[in-house]
Design an enzyme around this catalytic site. Structure first.
Site, PDB file in Angstrom:
ATOM      1  N   TYR A 118     -14.970   9.924  -0.121  1.00  0.00           N
ATOM      2  CA  TYR A 118     -13.963   9.800  -1.166  1.00  0.00           C
ATOM      3  C   TYR A 118     -14.111  10.683  -2.246  1.00  0.00           C
ATOM      4  CZ  TYR A 118     -11.720   5.309   1.102  1.00  0.00           C
ATOM      5  OH  TYR A 118     -11.388   4.757   2.054  1.00  0.00           O
ATOM      6  N   CYS A 175     -18.999  -2.047   2.573  1.00  0.00           N
ATOM      7  CA  CYS A 175     -17.934  -0.603   3.094  1.00  0.00           C
ATOM      8  C   CYS A 175     -18.634  -0.573   4.457  1.00  0.00           C
ATOM      9  CB  CYS A 175     -17.805  -0.073   1.891  1.00  0.00           C
ATOM     10  SG  CYS A 175     -16.903   1.186   1.866  1.00  0.00           S
ATOM     11  N   ARG A 231       0.600  -1.433   0.172  1.00  0.00           N
ATOM     12  CA  ARG A 231       0.086   0.423   0.133  1.00  0.00           C
ATOM     13  C   ARG A 231       1.021   1.393   0.304  1.00  0.00           C
ATOM     14  NH1 ARG A 231      -4.324   1.556   4.464  1.00  0.00           N
ATOM     15  NH2 ARG A 231      -4.965   3.488   4.610  1.00  0.00           N
ATOM     16  N   HIS A 244     -16.986   3.263  -2.804  1.00  0.00           N
ATOM     17  CA  HIS A 244     -15.884   4.903  -3.052  1.00  0.00           C
ATOM     18  C   HIS A 244     -16.741   5.902  -3.850  1.00  0.00           C
ATOM     19  CE1 HIS A 244     -12.777   2.556   0.243  1.00  0.00           C
ATOM     20  NE2 HIS A 244     -14.310   2.447   0.679  1.00  0.00           N
ATOM     21  N   ASN A 294     -10.422  -4.550  -0.237  1.00  0.00           N
ATOM     22  CA  ASN A 294     -10.262  -3.364  -0.710  1.00  0.00           C
ATOM     23  C   ASN A 294      -9.548  -3.785  -1.974  1.00  0.00           C
ATOM     24  OD1 ASN A 294     -12.002  -1.644  -0.451  1.00  0.00           O
ATOM     25  ND2 ASN A 294     -10.540  -0.989   1.590  1.00  0.00           N
TER      26      ASN A 294
HETATM   27  C1  G6P Z   1     -12.239   3.701   5.262  1.00  0.00           C
HETATM   28  C2  G6P Z   1     -12.251   2.327   3.639  1.00  0.00           C
HETATM   29  C3  G6P Z   1     -11.839   1.157   4.013  1.00  0.00           C
HETATM   30  C4  G6P Z   1     -10.627   1.279   3.934  1.00  0.00           C
HETATM   31  C5  G6P Z   1     -10.831   2.054   5.616  1.00  0.00           C
HETATM   32  C6  G6P Z   1      -8.805   2.577   5.750  1.00  0.00           C
HETATM   33  O1  G6P Z   1     -12.647   3.128   6.323  1.00  0.00           O
HETATM   34  O2  G6P Z   1     -14.256   2.399   3.705  1.00  0.00           O
HETATM   35  O3  G6P Z   1     -12.476   0.959   2.796  1.00  0.00           O
HETATM   36  O4  G6P Z   1      -9.714  -0.007   4.243  1.00  0.00           O
HETATM   37  O5  G6P Z   1     -10.921   3.750   5.034  1.00  0.00           O
HETATM   38  O6  G6P Z   1      -8.459   2.957   6.880  1.00  0.00           O
HETATM   39  P1  G6P Z   1      -6.859   2.953   6.612  1.00  0.00           P
HETATM   40  O7  G6P Z   1      -7.248   3.372   8.340  1.00  0.00           O
HETATM   41  O8  G6P Z   1      -6.065   1.495   6.827  1.00  0.00           O
HETATM   42  O9  G6P Z   1      -6.406   4.379   6.188  1.00  0.00           O
END
Ligand code: G6P
Length: 439
Positions: free
Chosen positions: A257, A173, A97, A203, A151
């Site tokens: 998003y 989600c 990531r 998203h 995701n």
């Molecule tokens: C949001 C999204 C999720 C994602 C998350 C990431 O909640 O809906 O799909 O996984 O953010 O959060 P993070 O704490 O990993 O940046």
């Protein structure tokens, strides 16, 4: 389904989010009597699985519910006879990531977990793995529903619907529930009094109408959103407020998003600043995870620690557990999930995945037809759907030109040349997790 209670298999069970899920299952134990929860992970995740698995056992013991927690690296054993399979895995872990977020920035493009180039490459790495799991489900527990949180959830659901023999899939989600909670907070009312007509893609979902106790209050909510301090966001997305006149003109609620699309240059600036200072979101999350796992190791800890709420996935256990509960008990309530469109949104292909309000039954989600999306937002949603479909095809075929096409048609990527440069660099960077491109 088994009479003595349910068997659930959670793939990616070593995730730091697992305590969320356990908390949700404990809260609903009476309506959702889980006999066995199998947390599955891969060899590289074994240590995390042990730590979070032991915490899960302590949580269950404290709550006094007779739920057995099994920890295993044997996915097939976990899947055998399961009633529901949840997936929350991250191929390549957080280091992948970090690359998804950093490489596009070098080219002046948004670097994000699920949007733009990052989302494309997360999809390319993840889809083959989820498809493999879906085939195993078809073989070992064909009646089980696959509840996917992995995701990019929209693209993954699209891929399963299009390429798998296992069709019992729902993508989930926390964005819709986060929007609902956010609006309830602004209005100072209980979230249970707020309903939203959700429609779009994962998203990329819009709140078309908002109701309080069944009365349409959309205009009031839009007015509230023109106040920058009222803007709804999530922990992982910088909240820059919205241009008040834009929100008035849009007439529907954007999701957090949408900032990447309607505020691209400002969001890019924020990302570049963060990368230079605190680090990208994945770098911040990596530190958060280390801290969380240190906490999880404490043998006296037997609840979900509040620090987990610093993650973007807040309320995700509520969304997951309500969904499984409503499916298992055939409740027939309305929840927004990712499922096959079946004509619910007229301008999206009939057989594509959409995120839309559904009636939740034992037989799966039944999408509620909304007619069509308003013209000003329809095109963007269609464009992202085209992107997701081409991306899913690239993930399955490992075809370079299809991947390049997906990258170039993504609205966050400014040109064919830049698209090619990013694809080439990212293919090389993620080589170990993209065997289909290096046959
Ligand atoms: C949001 C999204 C999720 C994602 C998350 C990431 O909640 O809906 O799909 O996984 O953010 O959060 P993070 O704490 O990993 O940046």
């Amino acid at each position: 389904m088994s009479k003595q209670g349910l068997k659930i298999a959670t793939i990616g069970g070593g995730s730091s989010y697992t305590p969320e899920l356990i908390e949700g299952f404990i809260k609903r134990y009476n309506e959702l009597p889980i006999r066995e929860l199998w947390l599955v992970d891969i060899k590289e995740g074994e240590h995390k699985l042990q730590v979070v698995g032991e915490l899960a056992k302590r949580m269950v013991q404290k709550a006094g519910v007779p739920m057995e927690i099994h920890l295993t690296l044997d996915r097939r054993k976990a899947l055998e006879g399961a009633d529901f399979v949840t997936t929350q895995l991250r191929v390549g872990l957080l280091d992948a990531r970090i690359k998804d977020e950093k490489i596009p920035l070098k080219y002046g493009v948004i670097g994000q977990e699920t949007n733009g180039p990052g989302g494309l490459f997360k999809g390319l790495r993840t889809i083959p793995v989820i498809l493999e799991i879906a085939e195993e489900i078809q073989e070992l527990c064909p009646d089980a529903w696959l509840i996917n949180f992995t995701n990019p959830a929209g693209m993954v659901t699209e891929a399963v619907l299009r390429y798998s023999s296992h069709q019992k899939v729902v993508g989930l989600c926390n964005v819709p529930i986060g929007m609902r909670m956010g609006i309830a907070k602004i209005l100072g009312v209980e979230a249970s009094r707020i309903q939203i007509d959700f429609a779009g893609l994962n998203h990329m979902v819009y709140g078309l109408r908002v109701y309080k106790d069944g009365v349409d209050i959309t205009d009031q909510v839009l007015e509230e959103l023109t106040n920058p301090t009222n803007s709804v966001s999530m922990k992982n997305i910088v909240n820059l407020g919205w241009e008040p006149d834009f929100i008035k003109a849009l007439k529907v609620l954007p999701c957090p998003y949408h900032r990447y699309y309607y505020q691209t240059s400002k969001m890019l600036e924020e990302e570049l600043k963060a990368a230079e200072s605190v680090g990208t979101r994945a770098e911040v999350v990596k530190q958060l995870e280390e801290d969380l796992f240190e906490l999880y190791k404490d043998p006296h800890l037997n609840i979900k620690p509040p620090q987990l709420e610093k993650r973007g996935g807040a309320y995700y256990s509520d969304a997951a557990c309500s969904l499984i509960h409503s499916m298992y008990n055939n409740i027939g309530d309305i929840q927004p999930v990712n499922t096959k469109n079946l004509g619910a949104i007229a301008s999206i292909p009939y057989d594509s995945a959409v995120e839309v309000n559904c009636v939740i039954t034992k037989d799966g989600p039944k999408p509620i037809a909304i007619g069509d999306l308003p013209v000003p937002v329809r095109g963007l949603v269609q464009q992202i759907k085209s992107f997701e479909r081409v991306a899913a095809e690239a993930a399955v075929t490992g075809d370079y030109h299809t991947a390049l096409l997906a990258m170039t048609i993504n609205p966050l990527v400014p040109s064919d040349t830049i698209a090619k440069q990013i694809v080439d660099e990212m293919l090389e960077a993620h080589k170990d997790y993209l065997p289909q491109f290096f046959k």
